[in-house]
Design a protein around this motif. Structure first.
Motif, PDB file in Angstrom:
ATOM      1  N   GLU A  27       0.837  -1.140   0.043  1.00  0.00           N
ATOM      2  CA  GLU A  27      -0.018   0.217  -0.186  1.00  0.00           C
ATOM      3  C   GLU A  27       0.910   1.132   0.033  1.00  0.00           C
ATOM      4  O   GLU A  27       1.947   1.914   1.319  1.00  0.00           O
ATOM      5  CB  GLU A  27      -1.318   0.215   1.600  1.00  0.00           C
ATOM      6  CG  GLU A  27      -1.831   0.970   0.960  1.00  0.00           C
ATOM      7  CD  GLU A  27      -2.752   0.508   2.531  1.00  0.00           C
ATOM      8  OE1 GLU A  27      -4.024  -0.263   2.314  1.00  0.00           O
ATOM      9  OE2 GLU A  27      -2.393   1.604   3.658  1.00  0.00           O
ATOM     10  N   ILE A  28       0.562   1.892  -0.717  1.00  0.00           N
ATOM     11  CA  ILE A  28       1.327   3.306  -0.813  1.00  0.00           C
ATOM     12  C   ILE A  28       0.954   4.313   0.685  1.00  0.00           C
ATOM     13  O   ILE A  28      -0.614   4.798   0.775  1.00  0.00           O
ATOM     14  CB  ILE A  28       0.808   4.092  -2.412  1.00  0.00           C
ATOM     15  CG1 ILE A  28       1.551   3.291  -3.383  1.00  0.00           C
ATOM     16  CG2 ILE A  28       1.812   5.348  -2.295  1.00  0.00           C
ATOM     17  CD1 ILE A  28       1.609   3.545  -4.623  1.00  0.00           C
ATOM     18  N   THR A  29       1.583   4.708   0.775  1.00  0.00           N
ATOM     19  CA  THR A  29       1.234   6.106   1.849  1.00  0.00           C
ATOM     20  C   THR A  29       1.924   7.249   1.620  1.00  0.00           C
ATOM     21  O   THR A  29       2.223   7.132   0.939  1.00  0.00           O
ATOM     22  CB  THR A  29       1.821   5.619   3.239  1.00  0.00           C
ATOM     23  OG1 THR A  29       3.517   5.774   2.825  1.00  0.00           O
ATOM     24  CG2 THR A  29       1.633   3.589   3.491  1.00  0.00           C
ATOM     25  N   GLU A  30       1.303   8.564   2.863  1.00  0.00           N
ATOM     26  CA  GLU A  30       1.651   9.941   1.839  1.00  0.00           C
ATOM     27  C   GLU A  30       3.135   9.937   1.725  1.00  0.00           C
ATOM     28  O   GLU A  30       3.783  11.061   0.866  1.00  0.00           O
ATOM     29  CB  GLU A  30       1.438  10.254   3.528  1.00  0.00           C
ATOM     30  CG  GLU A  30       1.734  11.970   2.970  1.00  0.00           C
ATOM     31  CD  GLU A  30       0.911  12.998   4.119  1.00  0.00           C
ATOM     32  OE1 GLU A  30      -0.061  12.270   4.641  1.00  0.00           O
ATOM     33  OE2 GLU A  30       1.294  14.173   4.376  1.00  0.00           O
ATOM     34  N   ASP A  31       4.077   8.890   2.913  1.00  0.00           N
ATOM     35  CA  ASP A  31       5.622   9.070   3.050  1.00  0.00           C
ATOM     36  C   ASP A  31       6.474   8.810   1.233  1.00  0.00           C
ATOM     37  O   ASP A  31       7.194   9.348   1.181  1.00  0.00           O
ATOM     38  CB  ASP A  31       6.517   8.202   4.164  1.00  0.00           C
ATOM     39  CG  ASP A  31       5.472   8.887   5.326  1.00  0.00           C
ATOM     40  OD1 ASP A  31       5.547   9.837   5.384  1.00  0.00           O
ATOM     41  OD2 ASP A  31       5.718   7.743   6.087  1.00  0.00           O
ATOM     42  N   GLU A 138      -2.954  13.450  -4.562  1.00  0.00           N
ATOM     43  CA  GLU A 138      -2.078  11.989  -5.007  1.00  0.00           C
ATOM     44  C   GLU A 138      -2.433  11.499  -4.853  1.00  0.00           C
ATOM     45  O   GLU A 138      -1.931   9.917  -5.273  1.00  0.00           O
ATOM     46  CB  GLU A 138      -0.678  12.703  -5.186  1.00  0.00           C
ATOM     47  CG  GLU A 138      -0.337  14.257  -5.213  1.00  0.00           C
ATOM     48  CD  GLU A 138       0.433  14.556  -5.054  1.00  0.00           C
ATOM     49  OE1 GLU A 138       0.807  16.308  -4.901  1.00  0.00           O
ATOM     50  OE2 GLU A 138       1.724  14.434  -3.867  1.00  0.00           O
ATOM     51  N   LEU A 139      -2.411  10.784  -3.602  1.00  0.00           N
ATOM     52  CA  LEU A 139      -2.939   9.128  -2.810  1.00  0.00           C
ATOM     53  C   LEU A 139      -3.812   8.687  -3.421  1.00  0.00           C
ATOM     54  O   LEU A 139      -3.562   7.711  -4.225  1.00  0.00           O
ATOM     55  CB  LEU A 139      -3.245   9.806  -0.911  1.00  0.00           C
ATOM     56  CG  LEU A 139      -2.750   8.136  -0.688  1.00  0.00           C
ATOM     57  CD1 LEU A 139      -1.252   8.432  -0.618  1.00  0.00           C
ATOM     58  CD2 LEU A 139      -3.086   9.181   1.060  1.00  0.00           C
ATOM     59  N   ALA A 140      -4.516   8.830  -3.723  1.00  0.00           N
ATOM     60  CA  ALA A 140      -6.507   8.300  -4.570  1.00  0.00           C
ATOM     61  C   ALA A 140      -5.628   8.078  -5.836  1.00  0.00           C
ATOM     62  O   ALA A 140      -5.686   6.807  -6.161  1.00  0.00           O
ATOM     63  CB  ALA A 140      -7.382   9.928  -4.905  1.00  0.00           C
TER      64      ALA A 140
END
Ligand code: HEM
Length: 220
Positions: A27-31, A138-140
């Motif tokens: 999963e991609i996170t904000e970092d 960006e996250l979406a």
């Protein structure tokens, strides 16, 4: 998402960047977003062509002012057309073209310091939600293209998509975007639970954006 579907090379470039930088994470996170330069360029290019609040918010001049030889008396209501500014050929090369790359070697940002790109307005009454909105956008997008390959339904070409925008304080597509999302191989395992809407191994999703019609996602 509409512009990415209309421009498969941009979609591919974005997927390559996101999947490479995600380095096998589930999963991609904000970092992870910091290094995703193409993703940021995609968002900026989309906000340039499709500012969600095209005329910004109405302002009123507080005193007489002389601007580019125009006299603007005090108490004049001023509307700033961010849509036209984003497509001004004096500021942008081939302004009608969707080309995220134009932002890759550029310092132009949406923070209100570059007046050729002001989807969030500028100055002391500029949008205070910029940072939050950018991370959410960006996250979406990063998470969607990380896990899925997207395509238009069979027989529909990018150039056939109706790009008409609806009306309202914030602008959205007039008709919902219908796209076919297929879990990419690395994500397939994570999505074995999605059976309800899994048709011929393709998860059919629609980006239902018109609250006037339905709040339910639409599965063609
Ligand atoms: C892509 C998402 C967003 C866009 C394009 C956007 C755009 C704008 C624009 C154009 C303005 C008027 C600025 C001006 O006239 O110079 C504005 C104002 C405002 N925005 Fe946003 N916005 C977004 C997201 C958000 C979020 C997520 C929040 C809150 C969490 C937010 C809160 C506000 C507030 C409170 C104002 C009024 C500021 C004032 O009058 O002092 N916005 N926004």
């Amino acid at each position: 998402m509409t512009e990415l579907l209309r421009h498969p090379r941009a979609m591919e470039e974005l997927q390559n960047e996101v999947r490479q930088l995600a380095q096998g994470k589930s999963e991609i996170t904000e970092d992870d977003l910091g290094n995703m330069q193409y993703l940021k360029a995609v968002i900026k290019e989309t906000l340039r062509l499709h500012p969600p609040v095209p005329p910004l918010l109405p302002r009123e001049s507080i005193e007489d002012v002389e601007l580019l030889r125009y006299h603007i008396p005090a108490k004049t209501q001023v509307i700033v057309n961010a849509w036209t500014i984003g497509r001004d050929p004096l500021s942008w090369e081939n302004p009608e073209e969707y080309r995220p790359k134009r932002f890759l070697n550029s310092n132009i940002d949406v923070k209100g310091l570059n007046f050729e790109l002001i989807p969030f307005g500028a100055g002391r009454r500029g949008c205070p939600g910029i940072a939050f909105a950018n991370v959410v956008n960006e996250l979406a997008i990063a998470r969607l293209v990380h896990k899925f390959n997207f395509a238009l339904p069979e027989g529909i070409k990018g150039e056939d998509l109706d790009m008409t925008e609806g009306t309202g304080i914030t602008i959205r597509r007039k008709s919902p975007l219908v796209a076919v999302a297929t879990p990419c191989s690395s994500a397939r395992e994570a999505y074995t639970n999605i059976t309800l809407h899994n048709i011929n191994n393709q998860l059919r999703v629609a980006f239902q954006q018109d609250p006037g019609t339905s709040t339910q996602p639409y599965y063609p």
